[in-house]
Design a protein around this motif. Structure first.
Motif, PDB file in Angstrom:
ATOM      1  N   ASP A 284       0.864  -1.180   0.000  1.00  0.00           N
ATOM      2  CA  ASP A 284       0.000   0.000   0.000  1.00  0.00           C
ATOM      3  C   ASP A 284       0.901   1.230   0.000  1.00  0.00           C
ATOM      4  N   HIS A 285       1.039   1.833  -1.177  1.00  0.00           N
ATOM      5  CA  HIS A 285       1.965   2.965  -1.300  1.00  0.00           C
ATOM      6  C   HIS A 285       1.282   4.291  -0.991  1.00  0.00           C
ATOM      7  N   GLY A 286       0.038   4.194  -0.530  1.00  0.00           N
ATOM      8  CA  GLY A 286      -0.669   5.428  -0.179  1.00  0.00           C
ATOM      9  C   GLY A 286      -1.196   6.141  -1.415  1.00  0.00           C
ATOM     10  N   LEU A 287      -1.074   5.493  -2.576  1.00  0.00           N
ATOM     11  CA  LEU A 287      -1.502   6.134  -3.814  1.00  0.00           C
ATOM     12  C   LEU A 287      -2.683   5.375  -4.422  1.00  0.00           C
ATOM     13  N   LEU A 288      -3.294   4.525  -3.602  1.00  0.00           N
ATOM     14  CA  LEU A 288      -4.423   3.727  -4.077  1.00  0.00           C
ATOM     15  C   LEU A 288      -5.711   4.521  -3.977  1.00  0.00           C
ATOM     16  N   ARG A 289      -6.769   3.981  -4.614  1.00  0.00           N
ATOM     17  CA  ARG A 289      -8.074   4.619  -4.523  1.00  0.00           C
ATOM     18  C   ARG A 289      -8.652   4.399  -3.130  1.00  0.00           C
ATOM     19  N   ASP A 314       4.088   6.303   4.098  1.00  0.00           N
ATOM     20  CA  ASP A 314       5.052   7.322   4.530  1.00  0.00           C
ATOM     21  C   ASP A 314       6.363   7.219   3.754  1.00  0.00           C
ATOM     22  N   ARG A 315       6.781   5.962   3.569  1.00  0.00           N
ATOM     23  CA  ARG A 315       8.019   5.719   2.820  1.00  0.00           C
ATOM     24  C   ARG A 315       7.940   6.322   1.427  1.00  0.00           C
ATOM     25  N   PHE A 316       6.813   6.130   0.765  1.00  0.00           N
ATOM     26  CA  PHE A 316       6.663   6.651  -0.601  1.00  0.00           C
ATOM     27  C   PHE A 316       6.578   8.179  -0.595  1.00  0.00           C
ATOM     28  N   LEU A 317       5.787   8.703   0.352  1.00  0.00           N
ATOM     29  CA  LEU A 317       5.634  10.166   0.400  1.00  0.00           C
ATOM     30  C   LEU A 317       6.966  10.854   0.665  1.00  0.00           C
ATOM     31  N   ASP A 318       7.756  10.263   1.567  1.00  0.00           N
ATOM     32  CA  ASP A 318       9.068  10.843   1.849  1.00  0.00           C
ATOM     33  C   ASP A 318       9.900  10.926   0.592  1.00  0.00           C
ATOM     34  N   ARG A 319       9.878   9.839  -0.169  1.00  0.00           N
ATOM     35  CA  ARG A 319      10.728   9.828  -1.370  1.00  0.00           C
ATOM     36  C   ARG A 319      10.176  10.731  -2.475  1.00  0.00           C
ATOM     37  N   LEU A 320       8.851  10.965  -2.439  1.00  0.00           N
ATOM     38  CA  LEU A 320       8.256  11.801  -3.482  1.00  0.00           C
ATOM     39  C   LEU A 320       8.336  13.300  -3.168  1.00  0.00           C
ATOM     40  N   ALA A 321       8.754  13.612  -1.940  1.00  0.00           N
ATOM     41  CA  ALA A 321       8.781  15.022  -1.538  1.00  0.00           C
ATOM     42  C   ALA A 321       9.627  15.850  -2.497  1.00  0.00           C
ATOM     43  N   ILE A 332      10.555   6.761  -9.099  1.00  0.00           N
ATOM     44  CA  ILE A 332      10.658   6.623  -7.636  1.00  0.00           C
ATOM     45  C   ILE A 332       9.641   5.606  -7.128  1.00  0.00           C
ATOM     46  N   ILE A 333       8.427   5.733  -7.605  1.00  0.00           N
ATOM     47  CA  ILE A 333       7.380   4.817  -7.131  1.00  0.00           C
ATOM     48  C   ILE A 333       7.740   3.376  -7.501  1.00  0.00           C
ATOM     49  N   GLY A 334       8.205   3.186  -8.762  1.00  0.00           N
ATOM     50  CA  GLY A 334       8.580   1.844  -9.217  1.00  0.00           C
ATOM     51  C   GLY A 334       9.698   1.265  -8.367  1.00  0.00           C
ATOM     52  N   GLU A 335      10.724   2.064  -8.128  1.00  0.00           N
ATOM     53  CA  GLU A 335      11.883   1.576  -7.363  1.00  0.00           C
ATOM     54  C   GLU A 335      11.504   1.247  -5.932  1.00  0.00           C
ATOM     55  N   GLU A 336      10.751   2.153  -5.342  1.00  0.00           N
ATOM     56  CA  GLU A 336      10.383   1.981  -3.940  1.00  0.00           C
ATOM     57  C   GLU A 336       9.500   0.733  -3.780  1.00  0.00           C
ATOM     58  N   PHE A 337       8.628   0.562  -4.771  1.00  0.00           N
ATOM     59  CA  PHE A 337       7.730  -0.595  -4.741  1.00  0.00           C
ATOM     60  C   PHE A 337       8.536  -1.894  -4.699  1.00  0.00           C
ATOM     61  N   ILE A 338       9.497  -1.979  -5.590  1.00  0.00           N
ATOM     62  CA  ILE A 338      10.324  -3.191  -5.645  1.00  0.00           C
ATOM     63  C   ILE A 338      11.043  -3.382  -4.311  1.00  0.00           C
ATOM     64  N   ARG A 339      11.542  -2.303  -3.760  1.00  0.00           N
ATOM     65  CA  ARG A 339      12.283  -2.390  -2.503  1.00  0.00           C
ATOM     66  C   ARG A 339      11.396  -2.957  -1.385  1.00  0.00           C
ATOM     67  N   LYS A 441       0.452  14.750   0.947  1.00  0.00           N
ATOM     68  CA  LYS A 441      -0.650  14.031   1.586  1.00  0.00           C
ATOM     69  C   LYS A 441      -1.958  14.801   1.396  1.00  0.00           C
ATOM     70  N   GLU A 442      -1.861  16.125   1.531  1.00  0.00           N
ATOM     71  CA  GLU A 442      -3.074  16.951   1.393  1.00  0.00           C
ATOM     72  C   GLU A 442      -3.697  16.781   0.008  1.00  0.00           C
ATOM     73  N   ARG A 443      -2.867  16.846  -1.018  1.00  0.00           N
ATOM     74  CA  ARG A 443      -3.382  16.714  -2.391  1.00  0.00           C
ATOM     75  C   ARG A 443      -3.905  15.307  -2.654  1.00  0.00           C
ATOM     76  N   LEU A 444      -3.205  14.320  -2.099  1.00  0.00           N
ATOM     77  CA  LEU A 444      -3.682  12.941  -2.280  1.00  0.00           C
ATOM     78  C   LEU A 444      -5.052  12.758  -1.638  1.00  0.00           C
ATOM     79  N   ASP A 445      -5.213  13.321  -0.462  1.00  0.00           N
ATOM     80  CA  ASP A 445      -6.508  13.182   0.237  1.00  0.00           C
ATOM     81  C   ASP A 445      -7.625  13.832  -0.576  1.00  0.00           C
TER      82      ASP A 445
END
Ligand code: XMP
Length: 548
Positions: A284-289, A314-321, A332-339, A441-445
């Motif tokens: 769950d990268h926090g980018l789901l529906r 949080d891990r994804f948001l930190d890296r996307l900052a 970034i999302i692809g790499e982090e996902f694999i990690r 996070k605000e925009r995602l929400d």
């Protein structure tokens, strides 16, 4: 197009890459066992309808596979096909560099049906006359049978409609062939040599505009090639379960779930084969529906399929900052996902296999299955896209299936409609729907809430399944509005809804005004931070479905 890639890479070259090394992992062969297989090979000469031919043959109850026309002869021979079909193609048989039909294929001793270019190539190789005509024939065309229609067309109406798409045509059938039909622009629109089991038709039996098309294909398969209707979506499950069981033995298996239908079906099928040896991982990268992760968790827990739900937002948001560039976000999302995926996989004992929901269309689009050597049209996230050092064998139980068949088998596996009919969703999720600015996070929400309202209203209007995708986009700009007694300065939400068959092209959906009105009112009233709703009325091409 496979939706919701478990590994969020991009399917299109234009959209860039994941940033991870491509895999070279071997895919475990989960095709039907030799003895059970009666298959037709469709050789692709580049026609627009080649995939459709394979699909129609399968609908006739016979397994068919599409291979490039350049496939090695020995390879074709080894497959011991029950029949060959030569597809149409855009070239002219006598132009330089035109795809060549090797004569040996016609001497293989199996029935051959040439369609359009396939027929012309056959006629030319065997000494008939193919030439450019003054005008081509495109679209619905009247067809008149001759010689009683012969073995292939006998008994069908003497006059019928068919669908043509050609400029060259056959003026004379090869020696030993009987002409079976003509049309205003095609002196020989069908011909056959039953003794050699060679058949050719200029028109397209695979498209619905040829009313007797299915009947003609059935005759070829059943009466000429002697094939029986043994292939069905249900038989696929049995075959794949057996195959997977045999391939996996007592090894551990993992599967990344995305919430989409393909990975879910692949997982359910493998679970049926090896039960608890399978562990699913939902990153769950926090980018789901909205509620997406919960629904997947619930569905799999109900079916007692082991599932690890990794909360990694949080891990994804930190890296996307601070990242605004779309390709960088994807990477970034692809790499982090694999990690994250790897971290979890490493904790499990004896994992040797990885399940992927690769579909047949993905295989074709990615240049075949490695055996065929077809040209790469685009690299797809579900074929490859995994880190090499994962060192796992791939299990791809849907590799031979078209999407509609996946949906047909799915109820047998007991997955709920909510998952089966879910619209495609890109692996990088909402991350690529916040455009022109940073993912916060605000925009995602905001985006998640707006999207949930749109989905709810589209479902309530009974339009959800008709749309290929419907979603919201949040452009990072703010504009002025008046809300209550005050002035607002807030984001707009763009509604994007498209119809499509395969995501290669798409049209903007003509959503009813009253639905749009409800969506707009609700989003502006219920989602804080939004004061405007706009509608995207662009088709693909020239736009794309996603904004980034
Ligand atoms: P476009 O925007 O290229 O999208 O018209 C075509 C289809 O692909 C999906 N899409 C993606 N899927 N990773 C994915 O897994 C991506 O980076 C990505 N970009 C687009 C899109 O939702 C549509 O179904």
């Amino acid at each position: 197009m496979t939706e919701g890639a478990a590994v969020p890479a991009t399917p299109t070259a234009a959209k860039g890459v994941t940033g991870t090394d491509a895999v070279s992992s071997e895919s475990v062969d989960v095709r039907p066992p030799e003895t059970a297989r009666e298959e037709v090979l469709v050789l692709d000469f580049g026609g627009q309808y080649s995939q459709l031919i394979a699909r129609r043959i399968r609908e006739c109850g016979v397994f068919a596979e599409l291979l490039p026309h350049t496939t090695d002869f020995e390879q074709i021979k080894e497959r011991r096909p029950a029949a060959l079909v030569l597809s149409g193609g855009p070239a002219s048989v006598y132009s330089e560099g035109a795809p060549e039909l090797r004569r040996e294929l016609l001497e293989l001793g199996v029935p051959v049906l040439g369609i359009c270019y396939g027929m012309q190539a056959m006629v030319r190789v065997l000494g008939g006359r193919v030439e450019g005509a003054e005008a081509g024939e495109f679209g619905r065309t009247p067809l008149e049978l001759s010689n009683g229609g012969g073995r292939l067309l006998g008994g069908l109406p003497a006059e019928q409609q068919c669908w043509m798409s050609h400029r060259d045509c056959v003026f004379e059938a090869p020696p030993g062939f009987a002409p079976l039909a003509s049309s205003p622009g095609s002196p020989v629109a069908a011909c056959e040599s039953p003794e050699r089991a060679l058949y050719g038709i200029q028109f397209h039996p695979e498209v619905v505009h040829t009313p007797y098309g299915t009947e003609i294909l059935t005759r070829f398969l059943r009466d000429v090639a002697g094939l029986t209707e043994t292939w069905s979506p249900a038989s696929v499950i049995t075959e794949q379960v057996e195959r997977t069981r045999a391939a996996v033995g007592d090894g551990g298996v993992i599967c990344g779930l995305s919430g989409g239908v393909d990975s879910a079906v692949a997982a359910a099928l493998v679970h049926r084969a090896v039960g608890d040896q399978l562990t699913c991982i939902l990153v769950d990268h926090g980018l789901l529906r909205k509620n997406e992760a919960e629904q997947v968790v619930e569905t799999f827990r109900d079916r007692r399929i082991k599932l690890i739900h990794v909360h990694a937002a949080d891990r994804f948001l930190d890296r996307l900052a601070g990242v605004t560039e779309p390709e960088a976000k994807r990477k970034i999302i692809g790499e982090e996902f694999i990690r994250v995926f790897e971290d979890e996989a490493e904790k499990l004992p004896d994992v040797r296999f990885l399940v992927q929901g690769t579909l047949y269309s993905d295989v074709i689009e990615s240049g075949g299955d490695g055996r065929a050597g077809a040209a790469v049209i685009k690299s797809h996230h579900n074929v490859g896209g995994l880190p090499e050092d994962l060192g796992l064998d791939l299990i791809e139980p849907l590799r031979m299936l078209f999407k509609d068949v996946v949906r047909a088998v799915v109820t047998e596996l007991g997955l709920p409609d909510r998952i089966v009919w879910r619209q495609p969703f890109p692996g990088p999720g909402l991350g690529i729907r916040i455009v022109g600015g940073e993912v916060t996070k605000e925009r995602l929400d905001i985006l998640r809430e707006a999207d949930a309202i749109l989905q709810e209203e589209v479902r309530a209007a009974g339009l959800y399944r008709e749309l290929w995708q419907s979603f919201c986009v949040l452009p990072v700009v703010r504009s002025v509005g008046v809300q209550g007694d005050g002035r607002s300065y807030a984001y707009p939400i763009v509604v994007r809804a498209v119809t499509s068959d395969d995501a290669m092209t798409a049209d903007w959906a003509r959503l009813p005004y009253d639905l749009l009105e409800r969506v707009s009112n609700r989003i502006i009233n219920e989602v804080r931070g939004v004061n405007r709703v706009a509608l995207d009325v662009s088709s693909k091409p020239p736009a794309t479905i996603e904004w980034e």
